[in-house]
Design a protein around this motif. Structure first.
Motif, PDB file in Angstrom:
ATOM      1  N   ALA A 192      45.912  41.324  49.131  1.00  0.00           N
ATOM      2  CA  ALA A 192      46.149  42.270  48.041  1.00  0.00           C
ATOM      3  C   ALA A 192      45.760  41.689  46.689  1.00  0.00           C
ATOM      4  O   ALA A 192      45.239  42.401  45.820  1.00  0.00           O
ATOM      5  CB  ALA A 192      47.621  42.694  48.030  1.00  0.00           C
ATOM      6  N   SER A 193      46.006  40.385  46.500  1.00  0.00           N
ATOM      7  CA  SER A 193      45.706  39.771  45.203  1.00  0.00           C
ATOM      8  C   SER A 193      44.210  39.714  44.932  1.00  0.00           C
ATOM      9  O   SER A 193      43.786  39.618  43.775  1.00  0.00           O
ATOM     10  CB  SER A 193      46.293  38.357  45.144  1.00  0.00           C
ATOM     11  N   ARG A 194      43.400  39.796  45.974  1.00  0.00           N
ATOM     12  CA  ARG A 194      41.953  39.799  45.817  1.00  0.00           C
ATOM     13  C   ARG A 194      41.388  41.211  45.818  1.00  0.00           C
ATOM     14  O   ARG A 194      40.633  41.582  44.920  1.00  0.00           O
ATOM     15  CB  ARG A 194      41.308  38.967  46.940  1.00  0.00           C
ATOM     16  N   ILE A 195      41.780  41.980  46.814  1.00  0.00           N
ATOM     17  CA  ILE A 195      41.229  43.328  46.936  1.00  0.00           C
ATOM     18  C   ILE A 195      41.733  44.231  45.816  1.00  0.00           C
ATOM     19  O   ILE A 195      40.969  44.971  45.197  1.00  0.00           O
ATOM     20  CB  ILE A 195      41.591  43.951  48.300  1.00  0.00           C
ATOM     21  N   GLY A 196      43.028  44.149  45.528  1.00  0.00           N
ATOM     22  CA  GLY A 196      43.616  45.025  44.509  1.00  0.00           C
ATOM     23  C   GLY A 196      43.040  44.785  43.125  1.00  0.00           C
ATOM     24  O   GLY A 196      42.715  45.734  42.395  1.00  0.00           O
ATOM     25  N   THR A 197      42.914  43.517  42.746  1.00  0.00           N
ATOM     26  CA  THR A 197      42.391  43.219  41.411  1.00  0.00           C
ATOM     27  C   THR A 197      40.914  43.596  41.307  1.00  0.00           C
ATOM     28  O   THR A 197      40.475  44.147  40.290  1.00  0.00           O
ATOM     29  CB  THR A 197      42.576  41.729  41.074  1.00  0.00           C
ATOM     30  N   THR A 198      40.159  43.303  42.354  1.00  0.00           N
ATOM     31  CA  THR A 198      38.733  43.642  42.330  1.00  0.00           C
ATOM     32  C   THR A 198      38.540  45.152  42.265  1.00  0.00           C
ATOM     33  O   THR A 198      37.673  45.652  41.533  1.00  0.00           O
ATOM     34  CB  THR A 198      38.026  43.053  43.563  1.00  0.00           C
ATOM     35  N   ALA A 199      39.352  45.905  43.009  1.00  0.00           N
ATOM     36  CA  ALA A 199      39.260  47.365  42.979  1.00  0.00           C
ATOM     37  C   ALA A 199      39.613  47.908  41.595  1.00  0.00           C
ATOM     38  O   ALA A 199      38.946  48.824  41.088  1.00  0.00           O
ATOM     39  CB  ALA A 199      40.182  47.964  44.034  1.00  0.00           C
ATOM     40  N   ALA A 200      40.642  47.338  40.975  1.00  0.00           N
ATOM     41  CA  ALA A 200      41.043  47.794  39.639  1.00  0.00           C
ATOM     42  C   ALA A 200      39.932  47.550  38.622  1.00  0.00           C
ATOM     43  O   ALA A 200      39.662  48.395  37.754  1.00  0.00           O
ATOM     44  CB  ALA A 200      42.319  47.080  39.209  1.00  0.00           C
ATOM     45  N   LEU A 201      39.267  46.412  38.745  1.00  0.00           N
ATOM     46  CA  LEU A 201      38.164  46.118  37.835  1.00  0.00           C
ATOM     47  C   LEU A 201      36.996  47.062  38.078  1.00  0.00           C
ATOM     48  O   LEU A 201      36.348  47.529  37.130  1.00  0.00           O
ATOM     49  CB  LEU A 201      37.719  44.666  38.014  1.00  0.00           C
ATOM     50  N   GLY A 202      36.711  47.355  39.333  1.00  0.00           N
ATOM     51  CA  GLY A 202      35.634  48.274  39.643  1.00  0.00           C
ATOM     52  C   GLY A 202      35.861  49.655  39.049  1.00  0.00           C
ATOM     53  O   GLY A 202      34.929  50.275  38.513  1.00  0.00           O
ATOM     54  N   ARG A 203      37.105  50.143  39.134  1.00  0.00           N
ATOM     55  CA  ARG A 203      37.409  51.461  38.564  1.00  0.00           C
ATOM     56  C   ARG A 203      37.255  51.438  37.048  1.00  0.00           C
ATOM     57  O   ARG A 203      36.696  52.376  36.450  1.00  0.00           O
ATOM     58  CB  ARG A 203      38.823  51.881  38.956  1.00  0.00           C
TER      59      ARG A 203
END
Length: 311
Positions: free
Chosen positions: A84-95
């Motif tokens: 979650a700490s990798r996927i969630g942050t990367t997804a938030a940045l992408g949005r």
């Protein structure tokens, strides 16, 4: 880049070991550096999308180093947090980047050389490397998939870092402690390959990517000299002035890993990573050899046992 002073960089995970070095280097180039973290004093926080938009709106560079340490037991709770700490942050940045970013922005996202298979037969380059299997590989694959599938129309680089060495932190402290306690011999059979990189060259790679707009996609970050685990441990002993180190068989490492709440895989897997993209584009490593890296670390490392974060 012609005018570094007019540029803005955003660093996520700026409080971590690598992040602190990256922030210092970018600031030294005259760049305005903003940070993303969990709370103050970061300029933006993960739970506030508006703050992400604000810091990224005028950014020319985004370096995302956020992610929970993998030095822990891979039980369900830790595994979920790592992912979650990798996927969630990367997804938030992408949005956020989809909403506000300029197409000229460079997005460098942390990844890992552990994405490749256990390799003792040949090095794994970006073009010919074979992806491995297991939990750590699946995390890396999901991490990169989130980056490259993000709808933001910007230049994207997955920074596949090998084991990062440097004084004051990184992966070297527990190894130095073992050497100083007399346990600095080979780990397992000692033949596993260890691709490594000094933190100065992680920073150097980031700056190199800024200056080379033709580079995108996966980029390996590993020093040209790969060593075996036995050679690594011998080098650490020599740098720390220790002549003898007791070897640690695999079963001892497995038992010890349980005690300090980590995984023996972190030292038993053979990682042989080649920085083909960096080398082909003209990057010159500050520390090409393990001896050079360890000499710099030894000169800056105090006596006694060093602090180590337990998982």
């Amino acid at each position: 880049m012609q005018d570094h002073s007019a540029r803005t960089a955003v660093v996520a995970g700026a409080s971590g070991y690598i992040g602190r070095h990256v922030v210092e280097a970018l600031s030294g180039r005259g760049m305005r550096v903003l940070t993303i973290g969990r709370d103050a004093p970061a300029d933006a926080t993960w739970d506030d999308p508006a703050s992400l938009d604000r810091v990224l709106a005028d950014a020319d560079l985004l370096v995302n180093l956020a992610g929970r340490s993998v030095s822990c037991r891979y039980g369900k709770r830790n595994a979920d947090e790592i992912l979650a700490s990798r996927i969630g942050t990367t997804a938030a940045l992408g949005r956020a980047l989809q909403r506000v970013a300029s197409p000229s922005l460079l997005w460098i996202n942390a990844s890992t050389g552990t994405i490749y298979r256990d390799a003792r037969d040949r090095p794994m380059g970006e073009a010919d490397g074979e992806i491995g299997s297991g939990f750590s590989v699946e995390v890396a694959r999901a991490w990169e998939r989130e980056l490259f599938d993000a709808p933001a129309d910007v230049r994207k680089v997955a920074l596949r870092m090998s084991i990062v060495l440097g004084s004051g932190g990184g992966a070297i402290n527990p190894i130095i402690n073992l050497a100083r306690l007399g346990f600095g011999g080979r780990m397992g059979d000692g033949g596993q390959k260890v691709s490594w990189v000094h933190v100065d060259d992680v920073v150097g790679a980031v700056l190199h990517l800024v200056d080379h707009p033709e580079i995108s996609g996966p980029v390996n970050v590993a020093a040209p000299e790969v060593v075996t685990n036995s050679e690594l441990m011998a080098g650490v002993r020599a740098a720390m002035g220790r002549r003898v180190g007791l070897p640690e068989p695999a079963w001892v490492l497995e038992a010890g890993a349980r005690i300090i709440r980590t995984e023996a895989e972190l030292v038993l897997k053979s990682r042989w990573v080649a920085s083909d993209v960096l080398m082909a584009s003209g990057y010159s490593f500050v520390h090409e050899t393990l001896e050079s890296a360890l000499d710099e670390i030894a000169a800056r490392t105090p006596r006694g046992l060093l602090p180590v974060a337990l998982g």
